[in-house]
Design a protein around this motif. Structure first.
Motif, short mmCIF file in Angstrom:
data_model
loop_
_atom_site.label_atom_id
_atom_site.label_comp_id
_atom_site.label_asym_id
_atom_site.label_seq_id
_atom_site.Cartn_x
_atom_site.Cartn_y
_atom_site.Cartn_z
N LEU A 22 23.84 -11.31 -25.95
CA LEU A 22 25.06 -12.13 -25.92
C LEU A 22 25.72 -12.36 -27.28
N PRO A 23 24.97 -12.60 -28.37
CA PRO A 23 25.66 -12.77 -29.66
C PRO A 23 26.43 -11.54 -30.11
N ASP A 24 26.11 -10.38 -29.55
CA ASP A 24 26.82 -9.15 -29.90
C ASP A 24 28.10 -8.96 -29.09
N LEU A 25 28.21 -9.65 -27.99
CA LEU A 25 29.30 -9.40 -27.04
C LEU A 25 30.71 -9.60 -27.61
N PRO A 26 30.98 -10.65 -28.39
CA PRO A 26 32.35 -10.76 -28.93
C PRO A 26 32.76 -9.56 -29.77
N VAL A 27 31.81 -9.00 -30.53
CA VAL A 27 32.13 -7.83 -31.35
C VAL A 27 32.27 -6.59 -30.47
N ILE A 28 31.36 -6.41 -29.54
CA ILE A 28 31.43 -5.26 -28.63
C ILE A 28 32.78 -5.20 -27.92
N ARG A 29 33.26 -6.36 -27.51
CA ARG A 29 34.53 -6.41 -26.77
C ARG A 29 35.75 -6.21 -27.67
N ARG A 30 35.61 -6.41 -28.97
CA ARG A 30 36.75 -6.40 -29.88
C ARG A 30 36.97 -5.06 -30.59
N VAL A 31 35.87 -4.32 -30.86
CA VAL A 31 35.97 -3.13 -31.68
C VAL A 31 36.46 -1.91 -30.89
N GLY A 32 36.77 -0.85 -31.61
CA GLY A 32 37.26 0.38 -30.98
C GLY A 32 36.23 1.04 -30.09
N LEU A 33 34.96 1.00 -30.51
CA LEU A 33 33.87 1.58 -29.71
C LEU A 33 32.72 0.58 -29.70
N GLY A 34 32.61 -0.18 -28.63
CA GLY A 34 31.56 -1.19 -28.49
C GLY A 34 30.54 -0.72 -27.47
N MET A 35 29.32 -0.50 -27.93
CA MET A 35 28.30 0.04 -27.03
C MET A 35 27.08 -0.87 -26.95
N ALA A 36 26.34 -0.69 -25.87
CA ALA A 36 25.11 -1.43 -25.63
C ALA A 36 23.97 -0.43 -25.47
N VAL A 37 22.77 -0.84 -25.87
CA VAL A 37 21.59 0.00 -25.66
C VAL A 37 21.20 -0.08 -24.19
N ALA A 38 20.42 0.88 -23.73
CA ALA A 38 20.05 0.98 -22.31
C ALA A 38 19.39 -0.28 -21.78
N ASN A 39 18.59 -0.94 -22.60
CA ASN A 39 17.87 -2.14 -22.15
C ASN A 39 18.55 -3.43 -22.58
N ALA A 40 19.83 -3.37 -22.87
CA ALA A 40 20.59 -4.57 -23.21
C ALA A 40 20.67 -5.50 -22.01
N ALA A 41 20.98 -6.75 -22.27
CA ALA A 41 21.21 -7.71 -21.19
C ALA A 41 22.30 -7.15 -20.26
N SER A 42 22.12 -7.33 -18.97
CA SER A 42 23.04 -6.72 -18.00
C SER A 42 24.48 -7.17 -18.22
N PHE A 43 24.69 -8.42 -18.57
CA PHE A 43 26.05 -8.93 -18.79
C PHE A 43 26.71 -8.20 -19.97
N VAL A 44 25.93 -7.89 -20.98
CA VAL A 44 26.44 -7.15 -22.14
C VAL A 44 26.77 -5.72 -21.74
N ARG A 45 25.88 -5.08 -20.97
CA ARG A 45 26.15 -3.71 -20.51
C ARG A 45 27.44 -3.65 -19.70
N GLU A 46 27.70 -4.67 -18.89
CA GLU A 46 28.91 -4.70 -18.06
C GLU A 46 30.19 -4.67 -18.89
N HIS A 47 30.13 -5.22 -20.10
CA HIS A 47 31.34 -5.36 -20.92
C HIS A 47 31.45 -4.33 -22.04
N ALA A 48 30.47 -3.46 -22.17
CA ALA A 48 30.49 -2.45 -23.23
C ALA A 48 31.33 -1.25 -22.80
N HIS A 49 31.87 -0.53 -23.78
CA HIS A 49 32.60 0.71 -23.48
C HIS A 49 31.64 1.78 -22.99
N GLY A 50 30.41 1.73 -23.47
CA GLY A 50 29.41 2.71 -23.07
C GLY A 50 28.01 2.17 -23.27
#
Length: 174
Positions: free
Chosen positions: A113-141
């Protein structure tokens, strides 16, 4: 890898990494004397070095502060290290001002979750495979690899591929 991720990756000038759960497996190891240690994946380190050799700047932003992360950043040659900073978007704003870059030129790899504001704001915001599900839902990839198990390498190679530099990065070792 989708065309959208490749399109986003073309503009990247700065790749930013979280530490716990991204460059590590997310476990915290504490010794009796209160010190802690982390394990890092050498594949990830090589990916970061290849990215830097191709001219992409790198940074680490971590909510925790430990000497071992400072040492890892030094070993890899990562110039921009921010530790003990919970509001990662504020840190990124500071860094973008220093480097004269825009959000669209930034790629970020996170897991929680602390990564989510940045993931949502940058040009390419990604999550690792085992990221929190809510974070994965909002990542570009989402990487196929888990944090600490090659996810950062996959992220770096995606950027290099998007910029047409992956073959040259590999060829340097032939």
């Amino acid at each position: 890898m989708t065309n959208d991720l490749l399109k986003r990756g073309k503009a990247i000038k700065l790749a930013v990494f979280d530490v716990d759960g991204v460059l590590t497996d997310g476990r915290l190891y504490f010794l009796e004397d209160g010190s802690e240690f982390k394990t890092f994946n050498t594949l990830d380190g090589q990916g970061i070095k290849m990215l830097m050799a191709a001219g992409v700047q790198t940074a680490i932003i971590s909510g925790r502060k430990t000497p071992v992360v400072e040492r890892r950043a030094q070993n890899l040659g990562i110039a921009h290290l921010y530790q003990g900073r919970e509001d990662k978007l504020v840190v990124l704003d500071e860094l973008l001002g220093q480097l004269n870059l825009s959000y669209e030129q930034v790629a970020y790899l996170g897991d929680d979750l602390p990564d989510l504001p940045v993931i949502r704001r940058v040009g390419l915001g990604m999550a690792v495979a085992n990221a929190a599900s809510f974070v994965r839902e909002h990542a570009h990839g989402i990487t196929q690899a888990r944090g600490g198990e090659g996810a950062a390498r996959e992220f770096c190679e995606l950027i290099l591929r998007a910029q047409g530099r992956l073959d040259a990065a590999h060829a340097a070792y032939l």
